[in-house]
Design a protein around this motif. Sequence first.
Motif, PDB file in Angstrom:
ATOM      1  N   GLU A 131       5.577  11.397  -1.114  1.00 61.51           N
ATOM      2  CA  GLU A 131       4.132  11.200  -1.174  1.00 61.51           C
ATOM      3  C   GLU A 131       3.606  11.213  -2.607  1.00 61.51           C
ATOM      4  OE1 GLU A 131       2.821  14.107   1.639  1.00 61.51           O
ATOM      5  OE2 GLU A 131       3.444  12.850   3.349  1.00 61.51           O
ATOM      6  N   GLU A 184       1.634   8.144  -4.361  1.00 60.32           N
ATOM      7  CA  GLU A 184       0.264   8.275  -4.866  1.00 60.32           C
ATOM      8  C   GLU A 184       0.147   7.937  -6.343  1.00 60.32           C
ATOM      9  OE1 GLU A 184      -0.764  12.332  -4.159  1.00 60.32           O
ATOM     10  OE2 GLU A 184      -0.751  12.065  -1.986  1.00 60.32           O
ATOM     11  N   VAL A 239       5.410   4.767   1.944  1.00 61.44           N
ATOM     12  CA  VAL A 239       5.773   6.083   2.467  1.00 61.44           C
ATOM     13  C   VAL A 239       6.477   5.934   3.809  1.00 61.44           C
ATOM     14  CG1 VAL A 239       4.840   8.228   3.414  1.00 61.44           C
ATOM     15  CG2 VAL A 239       3.949   7.332   1.270  1.00 61.44           C
ATOM     16  N   ALA A 240       5.915   5.090   4.653  1.00 58.80           N
ATOM     17  CA  ALA A 240       6.511   4.906   5.981  1.00 58.80           C
ATOM     18  C   ALA A 240       7.917   4.336   5.882  1.00 58.80           C
ATOM     19  CB  ALA A 240       5.620   3.987   6.819  1.00 58.80           C
ATOM     20  N   ARG A 254       9.524  14.995   1.939  1.00 56.15           N
ATOM     21  CA  ARG A 254       8.241  14.431   2.343  1.00 56.15           C
ATOM     22  C   ARG A 254       7.267  14.442   1.168  1.00 56.15           C
ATOM     23  NH1 ARG A 254       8.150  15.758   7.458  1.00 56.15           N
ATOM     24  NH2 ARG A 254       8.286  17.935   6.822  1.00 56.15           N
ATOM     25  N   SER A 307       0.848  -1.194   0.000  1.00 52.33           N
ATOM     26  CA  SER A 307       0.000   0.000   0.000  1.00 52.33           C
ATOM     27  C   SER A 307       0.878   1.236   0.000  1.00 52.33           C
ATOM     28  CB  SER A 307      -0.898   0.000   1.224  1.00 52.33           C
ATOM     29  OG  SER A 307      -0.144   0.434   2.339  1.00 52.33           O
ATOM     30  N   GLU A 308       0.268   2.309  -0.435  1.00 49.73           N
ATOM     31  CA  GLU A 308       0.893   3.617  -0.437  1.00 49.73           C
ATOM     32  C   GLU A 308       1.537   3.942   0.904  1.00 49.73           C
ATOM     33  OE1 GLU A 308      -2.183   6.117  -2.451  1.00 49.73           O
ATOM     34  OE2 GLU A 308      -1.223   7.597  -1.146  1.00 49.73           O
ATOM     35  N   ASP A 309       0.723   3.791   1.945  1.00 47.93           N
ATOM     36  CA  ASP A 309       1.178   4.188   3.269  1.00 47.93           C
ATOM     37  C   ASP A 309       2.403   3.429   3.730  1.00 47.93           C
ATOM     38  OD1 ASP A 309      -0.914   5.871   3.263  1.00 47.93           O
ATOM     39  OD2 ASP A 309      -2.184   4.685   4.595  1.00 47.93           O
TER      40      ASP A 309
END
Lengths: 150, 150
Positions: A38, A42, A15-16, A34, A10-12
């Motif tokens: 992102e 996305e 990113v994490a 940042r 997943s995206e999150d």
Amino acid sequence: MLGIMSAEESEDVRVAISKKRISDSGLRMTAARRQLIEILAESERPLSVDDLSQRSKGKFDLVTIYRNLEVFREVGIVEVILLENGRNLFVLTGEHDHSHHIVCRHCLKTERIEFCMGGELERYASSRGFSNLSHTIEVFGECPECEAKH
Amino acid sequence: MLGIMSAEESEDVRVAISKKRISDSGLRMTAARRQLIEILAESERPLSVDDLSQRSKGKFDLVTIYRNLEVFREVGIVEVILLENGRNLFVLTGEHDHSHHIVCRHCLKTERIEFCMGGELERYASSRGFSNLSHTIEVFGECPECEAKH
DNA sequence: TTTCCTGCAAAATGTTTGCAAGGCA
DNA sequence: TGCCTTGCAAACATTTTGCAGGAAA
């Protein structure tokens, strides 16, 4: 688009992972970093420097984008896709360190190829006396949507 | 370097094939084309535009070299090798239309890889709905000579 | 407060285009 | 002769470098 989760993270998660990798490397988490991370997360396709500039609404200088993509590459959070015309696209890797892609020539939509035959190639190169190996494998074509437009 | 003839075709054969392909395509055999073909044929490694300019002793404008390499690619007598840094190298193909390479990062010495796993890749891409496929596969490393220099 | 990061300006690369003159077939 | 090729000049696109001011930690 329904259905079980694909092999994609997943995206999150990506990113994490990316942010963690930045700070673990002793680098600073700035607004530019940042936001670039992102935007990459996305995106439904790998992005060029120019794409990133546009999608961040020109908020960051091109130099900043170039320099950060280089940083991202060094710490291993982005992967570079070299197009037939020599231009680069960038994609967040997440967990996997290395992969190959099928890229649509027209819309640049990209699918990750789940298997890598690089091992065999490098084994062969090795047998020929070459060391310190790396390889590039990309497949280019027309995706179903773009083909339909013709 | 003694021994039986390798899979490589001789210089002369590739030169002959190339010249024939030019005139068969209705193009003119000019001094620039003749000499560029010969330089490529003599070279032990793929050459960049700049290499070709130097080896022809600046006799031809860079534009001429660019334009002719493009012509050569169109008629299928040269193959382009895309380096990790996005630059191109050019190599006379002779008979075979398509191949892959092991390229030394330092001296750019190149070996042709005798097998091509592109079929499998394209079959996979095809199963994902992509059409009109092409692919790039290159392996980069250090050749024995360059490794010894470290 | 120290060091890293960013923006601006400029330069360095690499490639392409337009046009007039030259040369191959 | 006619059209293809070439060279020159300039434009273009992309990426890199240096430096001073600004912001993370």
